[in-house]
Design a protein around this motif. Structure first.
Motif, PDB file in Angstrom:
ATOM      1  N   ILE A   1       0.814  -1.081  -0.074  1.00 26.66           N
ATOM      2  CA  ILE A   1       0.107   0.068   0.094  1.00 26.66           C
ATOM      3  C   ILE A   1       0.868   1.162   0.202  1.00 26.66           C
ATOM      4  O   ILE A   1       1.818   1.152   0.789  1.00 26.66           O
ATOM      5  CB  ILE A   1      -1.078  -0.009   1.150  1.00 26.66           C
ATOM      6  N   HIS A   2       0.702   2.104  -1.010  1.00 23.55           N
ATOM      7  CA  HIS A   2       1.378   3.317  -0.962  1.00 23.55           C
ATOM      8  C   HIS A   2       0.546   4.464  -1.776  1.00 23.55           C
ATOM      9  O   HIS A   2      -0.563   4.039  -2.466  1.00 23.55           O
ATOM     10  CB  HIS A   2       2.679   3.299  -1.563  1.00 23.55           C
ATOM     11  N   PRO A   3       1.018   5.687  -1.974  1.00 20.73           N
ATOM     12  CA  PRO A   3       0.281   6.704  -2.570  1.00 20.73           C
ATOM     13  C   PRO A   3      -0.068   6.250  -4.012  1.00 20.73           C
ATOM     14  O   PRO A   3      -1.317   6.748  -4.775  1.00 20.73           O
ATOM     15  CB  PRO A   3       0.963   8.133  -2.380  1.00 20.73           C
ATOM     16  N   PHE A   4       0.650   5.639  -4.604  1.00 19.83           N
ATOM     17  CA  PHE A   4       0.336   5.144  -5.977  1.00 19.83           C
ATOM     18  C   PHE A   4      -0.467   3.997  -6.306  1.00 19.83           C
ATOM     19  O   PHE A   4      -0.894   3.554  -7.154  1.00 19.83           O
ATOM     20  CB  PHE A   4       1.655   4.886  -6.844  1.00 19.83           C
ATOM     21  N   TYR A   5      -0.480   3.097  -5.093  1.00 24.41           N
ATOM     22  CA  TYR A   5      -1.354   1.918  -4.943  1.00 24.41           C
ATOM     23  C   TYR A   5      -1.857   1.888  -3.667  1.00 24.41           C
ATOM     24  O   TYR A   5      -1.871   1.421  -2.680  1.00 24.41           O
ATOM     25  CB  TYR A   5      -0.445   0.746  -5.086  1.00 24.41           C
ATOM     26  N   GLN A   6      -3.265   2.583  -3.491  1.00 21.75           N
ATOM     27  CA  GLN A   6      -3.693   2.882  -2.321  1.00 21.75           C
ATOM     28  C   GLN A   6      -4.746   1.766  -1.921  1.00 21.75           C
ATOM     29  O   GLN A   6      -4.982   1.759  -0.804  1.00 21.75           O
ATOM     30  CB  GLN A   6      -4.533   4.342  -2.600  1.00 21.75           C
ATOM     31  N   ASP A   7      -5.142   0.954  -2.803  1.00 27.18           N
ATOM     32  CA  ASP A   7      -5.913  -0.203  -2.650  1.00 27.18           C
ATOM     33  C   ASP A   7      -7.274  -0.057  -1.878  1.00 27.18           C
ATOM     34  O   ASP A   7      -7.391  -0.458  -0.794  1.00 27.18           O
ATOM     35  CB  ASP A   7      -4.900  -1.200  -1.944  1.00 27.18           C
ATOM     36  N   LYS A   8      -7.729   1.084  -1.932  1.00 28.26           N
ATOM     37  CA  LYS A   8      -8.790   1.642  -1.077  1.00 28.26           C
ATOM     38  C   LYS A   8     -10.001   0.503  -0.654  1.00 28.26           C
ATOM     39  O   LYS A   8     -10.293   0.339   0.261  1.00 28.26           O
ATOM     40  CB  LYS A   8      -9.608   2.716  -1.705  1.00 28.26           C
ATOM     41  N   ALA A   9     -10.550  -0.234  -1.743  1.00 28.27           N
ATOM     42  CA  ALA A   9     -11.359  -1.172  -1.429  1.00 28.27           C
ATOM     43  C   ALA A   9     -10.900  -2.429  -0.371  1.00 28.27           C
ATOM     44  O   ALA A   9     -11.736  -2.789   0.371  1.00 28.27           O
ATOM     45  CB  ALA A   9     -12.051  -2.073  -2.597  1.00 28.27           C
ATOM     46  N   VAL A  10      -9.627  -2.631  -0.737  1.00 26.38           N
ATOM     47  CA  VAL A  10      -9.208  -3.883   0.174  1.00 26.38           C
ATOM     48  C   VAL A  10      -9.062  -3.317   1.750  1.00 26.38           C
ATOM     49  O   VAL A  10      -9.269  -4.166   2.487  1.00 26.38           O
ATOM     50  CB  VAL A  10      -7.915  -4.253  -0.335  1.00 26.38           C
TER      51      VAL A  10
ATOM     52  N   GLN B   1      -1.525  -3.437   7.394  1.00 28.89           N
ATOM     53  CA  GLN B   1      -0.406  -2.836   7.530  1.00 28.89           C
ATOM     54  C   GLN B   1       0.495  -2.678   6.089  1.00 28.89           C
ATOM     55  O   GLN B   1       0.151  -3.719   5.480  1.00 28.89           O
ATOM     56  CB  GLN B   1       0.557  -3.900   8.427  1.00 28.89           C
ATOM     57  N   SER B   2       1.162  -1.692   5.934  1.00 27.62           N
ATOM     58  CA  SER B   2       1.638  -1.323   4.695  1.00 27.62           C
ATOM     59  C   SER B   2       3.175  -1.928   4.694  1.00 27.62           C
ATOM     60  O   SER B   2       3.956  -1.418   5.345  1.00 27.62           O
ATOM     61  CB  SER B   2       1.736  -0.106   4.098  1.00 27.62           C
ATOM     62  N   TRP B   3       3.608  -2.745   3.792  1.00 28.90           N
ATOM     63  CA  TRP B   3       5.067  -3.118   3.882  1.00 28.90           C
ATOM     64  C   TRP B   3       5.644  -2.389   2.707  1.00 28.90           C
ATOM     65  O   TRP B   3       7.093  -2.619   2.630  1.00 28.90           O
ATOM     66  CB  TRP B   3       5.257  -4.636   3.631  1.00 28.90           C
ATOM     67  N   TYR B   4       4.920  -1.695   1.819  1.00 30.16           N
ATOM     68  CA  TYR B   4       5.592  -0.694   1.149  1.00 30.16           C
ATOM     69  C   TYR B   4       5.200   0.762   1.320  1.00 30.16           C
ATOM     70  O   TYR B   4       4.691   1.101   0.369  1.00 30.16           O
ATOM     71  CB  TYR B   4       5.678  -1.345  -0.551  1.00 30.16           C
ATOM     72  N   PRO B   5       5.327   1.334   2.365  1.00 30.47           N
ATOM     73  CA  PRO B   5       4.730   2.524   2.497  1.00 30.47           C
ATOM     74  C   PRO B   5       5.286   3.581   1.698  1.00 30.47           C
ATOM     75  O   PRO B   5       4.538   4.590   1.497  1.00 30.47           O
ATOM     76  CB  PRO B   5       5.151   2.826   3.999  1.00 30.47           C
ATOM     77  N   PHE B   6       6.615   3.553   1.272  1.00 32.95           N
ATOM     78  CA  PHE B   6       7.072   4.674   0.414  1.00 32.95           C
ATOM     79  C   PHE B   6       7.386   3.980  -1.468  1.00 32.95           C
ATOM     80  O   PHE B   6       7.983   4.445  -2.280  1.00 32.95           O
ATOM     81  CB  PHE B   6       8.557   4.808   0.668  1.00 32.95           C
ATOM     82  N   GLY B   7       6.507   2.865  -1.522  1.00 38.81           N
ATOM     83  CA  GLY B   7       6.315   2.411  -2.792  1.00 38.81           C
ATOM     84  C   GLY B   7       7.414   1.339  -3.252  1.00 38.81           C
ATOM     85  O   GLY B   7       7.111   0.851  -4.234  1.00 38.81           O
ATOM     86  N   GLY B   8       8.325   0.916  -2.562  1.00 38.02           N
ATOM     87  CA  GLY B   8       9.106  -0.207  -2.701  1.00 38.02           C
ATOM     88  C   GLY B   8      10.296   0.235  -3.570  1.00 38.02           C
ATOM     89  O   GLY B   8      10.586   1.263  -4.093  1.00 38.02           O
ATOM     90  N   ARG B   9      11.031  -0.964  -3.446  1.00 38.57           N
ATOM     91  CA  ARG B   9      12.500  -1.082  -4.559  1.00 38.57           C
ATOM     92  C   ARG B   9      12.211  -0.326  -5.746  1.00 38.57           C
ATOM     93  O   ARG B   9      11.596  -0.606  -6.646  1.00 38.57           O
ATOM     94  CB  ARG B   9      12.656  -2.276  -4.699  1.00 38.57           C
ATOM     95  N   GLY B  10      12.974   0.890  -5.902  1.00 37.21           N
ATOM     96  CA  GLY B  10      13.118   1.563  -7.166  1.00 37.21           C
ATOM     97  C   GLY B  10      12.143   2.553  -7.377  1.00 37.21           C
ATOM     98  O   GLY B  10      12.187   3.165  -8.416  1.00 37.21           O
TER      99      GLY B  10
END
Length: 268
Positions: free
Chosen positions: A160-169, A181-190
């Motif tokens: 979950i991050h601002p580019f993938y907010q996954d609102k319904a989930v 819980q978000s394991w990629y709060p900043f969008g992840g690798r790269g």
């Protein structure tokens, strides 16, 4: 909920709203990062068998001098361990060298995930584990899984991050009384730098005298999503925790909501 609160309570389980992720940390670097986090005030550390650093995480907890009950340790079984999940839980305890694991999770779905989760339930009964969790379970996976088990997970962690907010989930899992819980709060690798350089986020950060990283973490928390940003940089570890002294306006929350691209950055 007060924006100064650092703890959520999920069915009597106290879950820190921010923790340290350790997926990229190894050896003494891992020990030092976890020690720094605990000294700064973090009380949640995320690890996994797949990361190969459970031993170092446990060592850092002991070096910290904190009493065991003050630190939440969550780790994960990988699918190649699901067939022998009871042994894998015992192996995790040995590597961590701790008396119990706070949250034992399944790393992602697999055809034998229910039997592996049953082993976690048995470990809870034996007080080897306090609570269960899941990772990479979305609406379909969660709804198919939960009727087959007895103990509801306290949390499910996803990308979950601002580019993938996954609102319904997020909404669905929260409606079930499960912490997200978000394991990629900043969008992840790269992908983190693109977020950190985003003009909308930069403008919001200047408004509050905060960094873009702090704004992103604050946005997660105000959505009711806990976060586990990873870092070995002591200044970044401290910076990421300094998010309980401000609150984003509803207008700024809406601005960040418009950044959603439904852009997933990892395969699961």
């Amino acid at each position: 909920m007060s924006f100064t609160s650092q703890i959520d309570t999920v069915r009597d389980f106290q879950l820190p709203r921010i923790g340290l992720g350790t997926w990229s940390l190894r050896g003494e670097q891992c020990v030092n990062a976890v020690c720094c986090a605990l000294q700064c005030g973090y009380r949640l550390i995320d690890t996994a068998s797949f990361y190969g650093n459970e031993k170092e995480v446990g060592e850092a907890v002991r070096r910290s001098g904190l009493s065991r009950e003050k630190v939440i340790i969550q780790t994960k079984l990988y699918p190649d361990q699901y067939d022998q999940a009871s042994k894998a839980i015992d192996d995790a305890l040995k590597k961590l060298n701790l008396d119990y694991i706070d949250i034992m999770m399944l790393h992602h779905p697999a055809e034998n995930d229910v039997s592996a989760y049953r082993a976690i339930e048995q470990a809870i009964a034996k007080r080897k584990v306090r609570a269960a969790g899941l990772s990479c379970y979305y609406i379909q996976e969660t709804d198919a899984f939960l009727p087959q088990v007895d103990i509801q997970p306290v949390l499910i962690q996803n990308e979950i991050h601002p580019f993938y907010q996954d609102k319904a989930v997020v909404k669905h899992l929260q409606s079930l009384g499960i912490a997200v819980q978000s394991w990629y709060p900043f969008g992840g690798r790269g992908h983190s730098q693109e977020l950190f350089q985003n003009s909308v986020l930069l403008t919001i950060a200047r408004t509050y005298g905060k960094t873009v990283a702090q704004v992103i973490l604050r946005w997660h928390l105000q959505r009711g999503v806990t976060v586990i940003p990873g870092s070995c940089n002591q200044e970044h570890i401290k910076e990421n925790l300094a998010i309980f002294d401000f609150q984003l306006s509803q207008e700024d929350m809406q601005k960040i909501a418009t950044l959603d691209r439904n852009e997933k950055h990892d395969w699961y």
